[in-house]
Design a protein around this motif. Structure first.
Motif, PDB file in Angstrom:
ATOM      1  N   SER A 120       0.816  -1.218   0.000  1.00 37.39           N
ATOM      2  CA  SER A 120       0.000   0.000   0.000  1.00 37.39           C
ATOM      3  C   SER A 120       0.844   1.258   0.000  1.00 37.39           C
ATOM      4  CB  SER A 120      -0.935   0.002   1.218  1.00 37.39           C
ATOM      5  OG  SER A 120      -1.874  -1.036   1.115  1.00 37.39           O
ATOM      6  N   PHE A 121       2.057   1.182   0.578  1.00 40.59           N
ATOM      7  CA  PHE A 121       2.896   2.395   0.615  1.00 40.59           C
ATOM      8  C   PHE A 121       3.498   2.729  -0.749  1.00 40.59           C
ATOM      9  CE2 PHE A 121       5.642  -1.029   2.494  1.00 40.59           C
ATOM     10  CZ  PHE A 121       6.569  -1.140   1.467  1.00 40.59           C
ATOM     11  N   LEU A 122       3.264   1.879  -1.765  1.00 37.01           N
ATOM     12  CA  LEU A 122       3.734   2.174  -3.113  1.00 37.01           C
ATOM     13  C   LEU A 122       2.711   2.986  -3.914  1.00 37.01           C
ATOM     14  CD1 LEU A 122       5.327  -1.241  -4.146  1.00 37.01           C
ATOM     15  CD2 LEU A 122       6.476   0.806  -3.311  1.00 37.01           C
ATOM     16  N   MET A 123       1.481   3.047  -3.413  1.00 36.70           N
ATOM     17  CA  MET A 123       0.434   3.766  -4.130  1.00 36.70           C
ATOM     18  C   MET A 123       0.636   5.266  -4.002  1.00 36.70           C
ATOM     19  SD  MET A 123      -2.904   1.572  -2.980  1.00 36.70           S
ATOM     20  CE  MET A 123      -2.908  -0.220  -3.096  1.00 36.70           C
ATOM     21  N   GLU A 124       0.108   5.996  -4.964  1.00 35.28           N
ATOM     22  CA  GLU A 124       0.156   7.452  -4.869  1.00 35.28           C
ATOM     23  C   GLU A 124      -0.771   7.900  -3.748  1.00 35.28           C
ATOM     24  OE1 GLU A 124      -0.486   9.630  -8.414  1.00 35.28           O
ATOM     25  OE2 GLU A 124       1.056   8.583  -9.546  1.00 35.28           O
ATOM     26  N   GLY A 125      -0.345   8.875  -2.993  1.00 34.22           N
ATOM     27  CA  GLY A 125      -1.153   9.365  -1.882  1.00 34.22           C
ATOM     28  C   GLY A 125      -0.339  10.292  -1.010  1.00 34.22           C
ATOM     29  N   ASN A 126      -0.968  10.783   0.065  1.00 30.02           N
ATOM     30  CA  ASN A 126      -0.240  11.721   0.918  1.00 30.02           C
ATOM     31  C   ASN A 126       0.780  10.978   1.779  1.00 30.02           C
ATOM     32  OD1 ASN A 126      -1.413  11.001   3.587  1.00 30.02           O
ATOM     33  ND2 ASN A 126      -3.324  11.749   2.658  1.00 30.02           N
ATOM     34  N   LYS A 127       1.763  11.720   2.245  1.00 29.33           N
ATOM     35  CA  LYS A 127       2.889  11.137   2.975  1.00 29.33           C
ATOM     36  C   LYS A 127       2.454  10.495   4.283  1.00 29.33           C
ATOM     37  CE  LYS A 127       6.525  14.112   1.086  1.00 29.33           C
ATOM     38  NZ  LYS A 127       7.584  15.104   1.398  1.00 29.33           N
ATOM     39  N   LEU A 128       1.431  11.057   4.926  1.00 30.60           N
ATOM     40  CA  LEU A 128       0.969  10.516   6.201  1.00 30.60           C
ATOM     41  C   LEU A 128       0.417   9.105   6.033  1.00 30.60           C
ATOM     42  CD1 LEU A 128       0.519  11.075   9.205  1.00 30.60           C
ATOM     43  CD2 LEU A 128      -1.749  11.994   8.617  1.00 30.60           C
ATOM     44  N   LYS A 129      -0.414   8.911   5.000  1.00 30.92           N
ATOM     45  CA  LYS A 129      -0.973   7.585   4.741  1.00 30.92           C
ATOM     46  C   LYS A 129       0.121   6.583   4.397  1.00 30.92           C
ATOM     47  CE  LYS A 129      -5.772   8.161   3.245  1.00 30.92           C
ATOM     48  NZ  LYS A 129      -6.711   7.976   2.104  1.00 30.92           N
ATOM     49  N   LYS A 130       1.043   6.988   3.543  1.00 35.85           N
ATOM     50  CA  LYS A 130       2.121   6.094   3.141  1.00 35.85           C
ATOM     51  C   LYS A 130       2.998   5.709   4.326  1.00 35.85           C
ATOM     52  CE  LYS A 130       3.922   6.739  -1.016  1.00 35.85           C
ATOM     53  NZ  LYS A 130       4.495   7.337  -2.235  1.00 35.85           N
ATOM     54  N   SER A 131       3.232   6.659   5.211  1.00 31.64           N
ATOM     55  CA  SER A 131       4.009   6.382   6.413  1.00 31.64           C
ATOM     56  C   SER A 131       3.273   5.410   7.330  1.00 31.64           C
ATOM     57  CB  SER A 131       4.294   7.685   7.157  1.00 31.64           C
ATOM     58  OG  SER A 131       5.018   7.440   8.338  1.00 31.64           O
ATOM     59  N   LEU A 132       1.958   5.569   7.432  1.00 30.76           N
ATOM     60  CA  LEU A 132       1.141   4.663   8.253  1.00 30.76           C
ATOM     61  C   LEU A 132       1.210   3.242   7.692  1.00 30.76           C
ATOM     62  CD1 LEU A 132      -0.973   4.108  10.470  1.00 30.76           C
ATOM     63  CD2 LEU A 132      -2.749   4.774   8.812  1.00 30.76           C
ATOM     64  N   TYR A 133       1.045   3.106   6.365  1.00 29.67           N
ATOM     65  CA  TYR A 133       1.100   1.776   5.733  1.00 29.67           C
ATOM     66  C   TYR A 133       2.462   1.128   5.967  1.00 29.67           C
ATOM     67  CZ  TYR A 133      -3.083   3.295   3.140  1.00 29.67           C
ATOM     68  OH  TYR A 133      -4.331   3.745   2.796  1.00 29.67           O
ATOM     69  N   LYS A 134       3.510   1.921   5.835  1.00 31.85           N
ATOM     70  CA  LYS A 134       4.870   1.402   6.023  1.00 31.85           C
ATOM     71  C   LYS A 134       5.061   0.895   7.449  1.00 31.85           C
ATOM     72  CE  LYS A 134       8.111   4.337   6.842  1.00 31.85           C
ATOM     73  NZ  LYS A 134       9.097   5.431   6.696  1.00 31.85           N
ATOM     74  N   ASN A 135       4.602   1.657   8.408  1.00 33.11           N
ATOM     75  CA  ASN A 135       4.784   1.268   9.805  1.00 33.11           C
ATOM     76  C   ASN A 135       3.964   0.035  10.175  1.00 33.11           C
ATOM     77  OD1 ASN A 135       6.658   3.293  10.463  1.00 33.11           O
ATOM     78  ND2 ASN A 135       5.036   4.802  10.794  1.00 33.11           N
ATOM     79  N   ILE A 136       2.788  -0.096   9.592  1.00 37.09           N
ATOM     80  CA  ILE A 136       1.975  -1.296   9.837  1.00 37.09           C
ATOM     81  C   ILE A 136       2.695  -2.535   9.303  1.00 37.09           C
ATOM     82  CG2 ILE A 136      -0.145  -2.500   9.154  1.00 37.09           C
ATOM     83  CD1 ILE A 136      -1.568   0.225   9.282  1.00 37.09           C
ATOM     84  N   GLU A 137       3.256  -2.426   8.091  1.00 37.28           N
ATOM     85  CA  GLU A 137       3.979  -3.559   7.515  1.00 37.28           C
ATOM     86  C   GLU A 137       5.188  -3.937   8.370  1.00 37.28           C
ATOM     87  OE1 GLU A 137       2.989  -5.440   5.274  1.00 37.28           O
ATOM     88  OE2 GLU A 137       1.600  -4.333   3.995  1.00 37.28           O
TER      89      GLU A 137
END
Length: 361
Positions: A120-137
């Motif tokens: 999910s952190f590879l998808m286009e989107g805001n940095k906050l969401k991508k950071s959240l996805y990365k931390n969950i993984e």
């Protein structure tokens, strides 16, 4: 070994991957028992698998009730079948399933294989969401024995985002070999270059880029056939020149469109490892795609297709205009050869089974 596959939704490429691996599991002497947990309203997506091998849960959408339904049936299935391997497909099943397994850890510890089918952190989107996805993984990685990445791009991105390299394994998606000698009726006009698009009408799939392309080709000898539909299933078909809409088609009904297309257009902004490109190549159809994510690992410019730069989407039209039907046909021969060498389903199945065995050992 006993294997449980689980997915929160299987529409699209996930169903194709799960179905092929599950059918191979059934046929394998090394797999004693196999079940697939899928939404009740999507079980037809894994046709060919015996009902005895399919477990369903009620899904009405991506909501709390459906998540609890998945978790309840997932836990019951683990207690009933006691799988040695649990293969979680896509992000939501990966999150829900691994949280449940963390809770069950003191009493039951199967091997956990997770395939995000594109993080999910590879998808286009805001940095906050991508950071959240990365931390969950990263948080859920300790309970994961192996992560299947569908491309080198995905694996490298995972490493850059803090996932442990030793748990990441690349297994390219694959599709079955089709009989190219089988003759299908031609659904297209014969005096134009026939362009094919298969997918959703949304931003990720670059439908706006596709629309701009065919507008620029208006009045020229090109025709676009679009197989697919809107994001939420609405019957909305934009008025585009020289375009035919078919709606969604089954694998049998889409075969003539692949068989007779001159070129497949895939203007996606991000992908895991696009199954539709492999399907086209299996029929000997070249592909013009964007240069995002994993496409450079399957499209070799000038051989089996071309890529356009997403920062310059207008170049898609130039690529399409500068090739004749005869030129595309020659590239189609290369597309079939590359598919046979790299992307047949047997390679994907073998790679997945090897990961199962290594995790057990």
């Amino acid at each position: 070994m006993k294997v449980l596959h689980a997915a929160e939704t299987i529409k699209g490429g996930v169903a194709t991957v799960m179905r092929q691996i599950a059918l191979a599991n059934v046929a394998s002497a090394e797999v004693e028992d196999i079940h697939c947990l899928v939404p009740e309203n999507q079980k037809s997506e894994i046709n060919g698998l015996s009902p005895d091998n399919v477990i369903t849960f009620k899904r009405t959408g991506r909501n709390i009730a459906s998540f609890f339904s998945f978790l309840r049936v997932f836990i019951v299935s683990i207690r009933q079948y006691k799988p040695d391997i649990i293969h979680l497909h896509s992000t939501f099943a990966g999150v829900l399933g691994r949280i449940a397994l963390m809770i069950l850890y003191p009493i039951y510890r199967p091997k956990v294989i997770y395939c995000p089918h594109a993080f999910s952190f590879l998808m286009e989107g805001n940095k906050l969401k991508k950071s959240l996805y990365k931390n969950i993984e990263r948080l859920l990685l300790p309970i994961t024995d192996a992560v299947i990445c569908v491309s080198e791009f995905e694996r490298n991105a995972a490493i850059e985002n803090g996932l442990k390299e030793e748990k990441l394994h690349v297994v390219y998606n694959g599709v079955p070999v089709v009989d190219t000698n089988k003759i299908f009726p031609n659904p297209y006009q014969e005096d134009v270059v026939n362009l094919l698009f298969v997918g959703r009408f949304d931003y990720q799939k670059g439908f706006d880029i596709l629309s701009a392309m065919i507008e620029k080709l208006k009045g020229k000898p090109f025709h676009l056939t679009i197989v697919g539909g809107a994001v939420h299933g609405e019957d909305i078909y934009p008025d585009l020149p020289q375009t035919t809409y078919t709606g969604w088609l089954s694998s049998d009904k889409i075969a003539p469109y692949f068989s007779h297309a001159d070129v497949l257009i895939v203007p996606s902004r991000w992908e895991g490892f696009a199954m539709v490109s492999l399907e086209a190549m299996s029929y000997g159809v070249p592909v013009v795609s964007s240069n995002c994510t994993s496409f450079p690992e399957m499209i070799f410019p000038g051989k089996n297709g071309y890529m356009f730069d997403l920062s310059s989407p207008a170049s898609l039209t130039e690529i399409v205009e500068n090739k004749s039907k005869e030129g595309w046909a020659l590239m189609g021969i290369n597309a079939r050869t590359i598919f046979m060498e790299k992307f047949i389903s047997e390679r994907m199945i073998e790679g997945t089974l090897n990961i199962y065995k290594k995790s057990l050992n």
